[in-house]
Design a protein around this motif. Structure first.
Motif, PDB file in Angstrom:
ATOM      1  N   GLN A 117      -8.696  -9.574   6.215  1.00 22.33           N
ATOM      2  CA  GLN A 117      -9.252  -9.590   4.863  1.00 22.33           C
ATOM      3  C   GLN A 117      -8.520 -10.558   3.941  1.00 22.33           C
ATOM      4  OE1 GLN A 117      -9.957  -5.653   3.170  1.00 22.33           O
ATOM      5  NE2 GLN A 117     -10.083  -4.779   5.229  1.00 22.33           N
ATOM      6  N   GLY A 118      -7.541 -11.294   4.489  1.00 24.71           N
ATOM      7  CA  GLY A 118      -6.887 -12.330   3.703  1.00 24.71           C
ATOM      8  C   GLY A 118      -5.540 -11.969   3.118  1.00 24.71           C
ATOM      9  N   LYS A 119      -4.999 -10.804   3.470  1.00 28.85           N
ATOM     10  CA  LYS A 119      -3.696 -10.403   2.940  1.00 28.85           C
ATOM     11  C   LYS A 119      -2.575 -11.163   3.652  1.00 28.85           C
ATOM     12  CE  LYS A 119      -5.325  -7.069   0.270  1.00 28.85           C
ATOM     13  NZ  LYS A 119      -6.732  -7.055   0.697  1.00 28.85           N
ATOM     14  N   GLY A 120      -1.438 -11.311   2.974  1.00 29.88           N
ATOM     15  CA  GLY A 120      -0.262 -11.906   3.589  1.00 29.88           C
ATOM     16  C   GLY A 120       0.438 -10.903   4.496  1.00 29.88           C
ATOM     17  N   ILE A 121       1.457 -11.361   5.208  1.00 28.76           N
ATOM     18  CA  ILE A 121       2.150 -10.516   6.181  1.00 28.76           C
ATOM     19  C   ILE A 121       2.711  -9.257   5.528  1.00 28.76           C
ATOM     20  CG2 ILE A 121       4.027 -10.377   7.859  1.00 28.76           C
ATOM     21  CD1 ILE A 121       1.855 -12.259   8.718  1.00 28.76           C
ATOM     22  N   GLU A 122       3.530  -9.425   4.501  1.00 30.37           N
ATOM     23  CA  GLU A 122       4.192  -8.273   3.893  1.00 30.37           C
ATOM     24  C   GLU A 122       3.209  -7.406   3.116  1.00 30.37           C
ATOM     25  OE1 GLU A 122       7.670  -9.503   1.759  1.00 30.37           O
ATOM     26  OE2 GLU A 122       8.720 -10.136   3.589  1.00 30.37           O
ATOM     27  N   ASP A 123       2.239  -8.021   2.469  1.00 30.94           N
ATOM     28  CA  ASP A 123       1.220  -7.233   1.770  1.00 30.94           C
ATOM     29  C   ASP A 123       0.427  -6.385   2.762  1.00 30.94           C
ATOM     30  OD1 ASP A 123       1.908  -8.153  -0.706  1.00 30.94           O
ATOM     31  OD2 ASP A 123       0.374  -9.715  -0.787  1.00 30.94           O
ATOM     32  N   ALA A 124       0.090  -6.976   3.901  1.00 34.41           N
ATOM     33  CA  ALA A 124      -0.666  -6.239   4.919  1.00 34.41           C
ATOM     34  C   ALA A 124       0.144  -5.066   5.464  1.00 34.41           C
ATOM     35  CB  ALA A 124      -1.071  -7.177   6.052  1.00 34.41           C
ATOM     36  N   LEU A 125       1.438  -5.281   5.659  1.00 33.44           N
ATOM     37  CA  LEU A 125       2.299  -4.194   6.134  1.00 33.44           C
ATOM     38  C   LEU A 125       2.416  -3.098   5.077  1.00 33.44           C
ATOM     39  CD1 LEU A 125       5.122  -6.234   7.909  1.00 33.44           C
ATOM     40  CD2 LEU A 125       3.508  -4.667   9.005  1.00 33.44           C
ATOM     41  N   ASN A 126       2.516  -3.497   3.811  1.00 32.36           N
ATOM     42  CA  ASN A 126       2.566  -2.517   2.724  1.00 32.36           C
ATOM     43  C   ASN A 126       1.343  -1.615   2.741  1.00 32.36           C
ATOM     44  OD1 ASN A 126       4.991  -2.990   1.435  1.00 32.36           O
ATOM     45  ND2 ASN A 126       4.180  -4.617   0.155  1.00 32.36           N
ATOM     46  N   ILE A 127       0.181  -2.235   2.816  1.00 34.70           N
ATOM     47  CA  ILE A 127      -1.066  -1.472   2.790  1.00 34.70           C
ATOM     48  C   ILE A 127      -1.184  -0.606   4.036  1.00 34.70           C
ATOM     49  CG2 ILE A 127      -3.583  -1.659   2.764  1.00 34.70           C
ATOM     50  CD1 ILE A 127      -3.235  -4.294   1.216  1.00 34.70           C
ATOM     51  N   ALA A 128      -0.778  -1.151   5.178  1.00 36.73           N
ATOM     52  CA  ALA A 128      -0.838  -0.380   6.425  1.00 36.73           C
ATOM     53  C   ALA A 128       0.007   0.884   6.323  1.00 36.73           C
ATOM     54  CB  ALA A 128      -0.368  -1.243   7.597  1.00 36.73           C
ATOM     55  N   ILE A 129       1.190   0.767   5.727  1.00 32.95           N
ATOM     56  CA  ILE A 129       2.075   1.925   5.582  1.00 32.95           C
ATOM     57  C   ILE A 129       1.424   3.007   4.731  1.00 32.95           C
ATOM     58  CG2 ILE A 129       4.230   2.710   4.524  1.00 32.95           C
ATOM     59  CD1 ILE A 129       4.674   1.412   7.189  1.00 32.95           C
ATOM     60  N   PRO A 154       7.085 -16.269  10.522  1.00 36.49           N
ATOM     61  CA  PRO A 154       7.296 -16.736   9.143  1.00 36.49           C
ATOM     62  C   PRO A 154       6.728 -15.727   8.132  1.00 36.49           C
ATOM     63  CG  PRO A 154       6.381 -18.484  10.516  1.00 36.49           C
ATOM     64  CD  PRO A 154       6.287 -17.223  11.316  1.00 36.49           C
ATOM     65  N   ASP A 155       7.247 -15.786   6.915  1.00 35.43           N
ATOM     66  CA  ASP A 155       6.763 -14.961   5.798  1.00 35.43           C
ATOM     67  C   ASP A 155       7.113 -13.482   5.937  1.00 35.43           C
ATOM     68  OD1 ASP A 155       5.565 -17.250   4.664  1.00 35.43           O
ATOM     69  OD2 ASP A 155       3.765 -16.947   5.876  1.00 35.43           O
ATOM     70  N   LEU A 156       8.000 -13.144   6.877  1.00 41.68           N
ATOM     71  CA  LEU A 156       8.493 -11.773   6.981  1.00 41.68           C
ATOM     72  C   LEU A 156      10.009 -11.812   6.839  1.00 41.68           C
ATOM     73  CD1 LEU A 156       8.085  -8.744   7.538  1.00 41.68           C
ATOM     74  CD2 LEU A 156       8.326  -9.252   9.982  1.00 41.68           C
ATOM     75  N   THR A 157      10.509 -11.306   5.714  1.00 37.15           N
ATOM     76  CA  THR A 157      11.947 -11.343   5.469  1.00 37.15           C
ATOM     77  C   THR A 157      12.642 -10.201   6.198  1.00 37.15           C
ATOM     78  OG1 THR A 157      11.797  -9.945   3.490  1.00 37.15           O
ATOM     79  CG2 THR A 157      11.534 -12.324   3.185  1.00 37.15           C
ATOM     80  N   TYR A 158      13.903 -10.415   6.520  1.00 40.11           N
ATOM     81  CA  TYR A 158      14.664  -9.381   7.217  1.00 40.11           C
ATOM     82  C   TYR A 158      14.847  -8.145   6.338  1.00 40.11           C
ATOM     83  CZ  TYR A 158      15.806 -12.636  10.980  1.00 40.11           C
ATOM     84  OH  TYR A 158      15.727 -13.501  12.039  1.00 40.11           O
ATOM     85  N   ASP A 159      15.044  -8.341   5.046  1.00 38.15           N
ATOM     86  CA  ASP A 159      15.229  -7.202   4.143  1.00 38.15           C
ATOM     87  C   ASP A 159      13.985  -6.326   4.114  1.00 38.15           C
ATOM     88  OD1 ASP A 159      17.768  -8.002   3.521  1.00 38.15           O
ATOM     89  OD2 ASP A 159      17.216  -9.023   1.659  1.00 38.15           O
ATOM     90  N   PHE A 160      12.824  -6.967   4.045  1.00 37.52           N
ATOM     91  CA  PHE A 160      11.578  -6.203   4.026  1.00 37.52           C
ATOM     92  C   PHE A 160      11.382  -5.486   5.357  1.00 37.52           C
ATOM     93  CE2 PHE A 160       7.057  -5.606   4.720  1.00 37.52           C
ATOM     94  CZ  PHE A 160       6.640  -5.074   3.505  1.00 37.52           C
ATOM     95  N   ALA A 161      11.634  -6.184   6.457  1.00 32.93           N
ATOM     96  CA  ALA A 161      11.486  -5.577   7.782  1.00 32.93           C
ATOM     97  C   ALA A 161      12.419  -4.381   7.935  1.00 32.93           C
ATOM     98  CB  ALA A 161      11.771  -6.613   8.864  1.00 32.93           C
TER      99      ALA A 161
END
Length: 310
Positions: A117-129, A154-161
């Motif tokens: 649906q066009g979300k970025g990596i971290e945004d998609a993970l946020n919504i999935a959670i 790319p676009d996935l930071t270690y802190d967020f992960a």
């Protein structure tokens, strides 16, 4: 090279040779490479003659039953992500049973559907959670994040992960109710008794503090000492992730100090609201004490009772 409909192209480093070259098909994707051997020793076909994943894979077991694996749940149409999910899917197919693979697929789809649906990596993970329905969903997302880290997505930071990997849930209430809600002498509560407990969580005539304790016990099965060690600062609301969680202290026998190790427990919206309301009331009632890091559960006073009523 033609790609069949309803399949996903394998992401690999092989250079494609001219179209319609029989020698190319024979050397690049021979029939033996279109199948894998499961952990039970069965060979199952997983790819077509072009090297693309079959949309549906039949996973068989020793009982003669079959599990349908839908591979499109793993793919997004973005090469950098699909290269990783393709390897992840292959890993699951050769190491896990069919039912477990299905569970992983459902959890992974919470992420891949948002990417589509066009979300970025971290945004998609946020919504999935925020959309997880059971423990297996969170397990799948956390495992996928581990693969993303290994492949340096790319676009996935270690802190967020790291924040994602620290998350845990209390489990499916239907699964854990017999463990978390029971009488010491009479055993697990009946369905009717559990219904009464759930109704108590929303009863405004029951002290808010009691309802918070009940919610923590029913959802996470916390021990009394863990509840007594909780502080207001252990409640974390992550607006950027769309979730709230508690840093629950781990308690081990012989542990010389308390509150040194914690487990992140994701709260459902109802429990999060109860805790937020309780903290707000406590901060008002006990403001004169000037506590730097007050406990979450505090001794009830008449003043507290009056504040709660209003």
């Amino acid at each position: 090279m033609a790609i069949k409909e309803n399949t996903h192209k394998v992401m690999d480093s092989q250079q494609l040779l001219p179209v319609n070259s029989e020698a190319t098909l024979a050397s690049a994707f021979p029939h033996k490479d279109r199948s894998i051997t499961t952990r039970l020793g069965y060979k199952i076909e997983v790819k077509d003659d072009s090297g693309a994943w079959l949309q549906k894979i039949i996973w068989t077991d020793d009982n003669g039953s079959a599990t349908l694996i839908k591979t499109d749940m793993f793919f997004t149409g973005q090469a950098d992500i699909d290269q990783i999910t393709s390897a992840f899917l292959h890993h699951l197919l050769i190491r896990y049973l069919g039912g477990s693979i299905q569970n992983y697929a459902q959890g992974v789809e919470l992420f891949t559907s948002e990417i589509i649906q066009g979300k970025g990596i971290e945004d998609a993970l946020n919504i999935a959670i925020t959309h997880i329905h059971r423990d297996s969903d969170l397990t799948a997302i956390k495992r996928l994040v581990e693969w993303f880290i290994a492949y340096e997505l790319p676009d996935l930071t270690y802190d967020f992960a790291e924040e994602i990997l620290k998350l845990s849930r209390g489990g499916d209430q239907n699964t854990y109710s017999s463990l978390f809600t029971l009488d010491a002498e009479l055993g697990p509560f009946t369905r009717e008794e559990n219904a009464i407990l759930k109704k108590a969580l929303i009863d405004p005539y029951i002290h808010l503090e009691d309802r918070v304790i009940l919610a923590l016990c029913m959802t996470f099965g916390l021990r009394p000492i863990q509840i007594s060690l909780l502080k207001q600062s252990d409640f974390i609301e992550r607006a950027d992730m769309g979730i709230s969680y508690l840093n629950v202290p781990r308690v081990k026998q012989g542990q010389p100090t308390r509150r040194t190790q914690f487990t992140k427990r994701v709260l459902n919206p109802e429990s999060a609201t109860l805790i937020k309301d309780l903290i707000s009331i406590h901060q008002n009632v006990y403001a004169d004490l000037n506590l730097s890091d007050p406990p979450l559960i505090m001794r009830r006073t008449e003043s507290f009772s009056r504040k709660e009523e209003h």
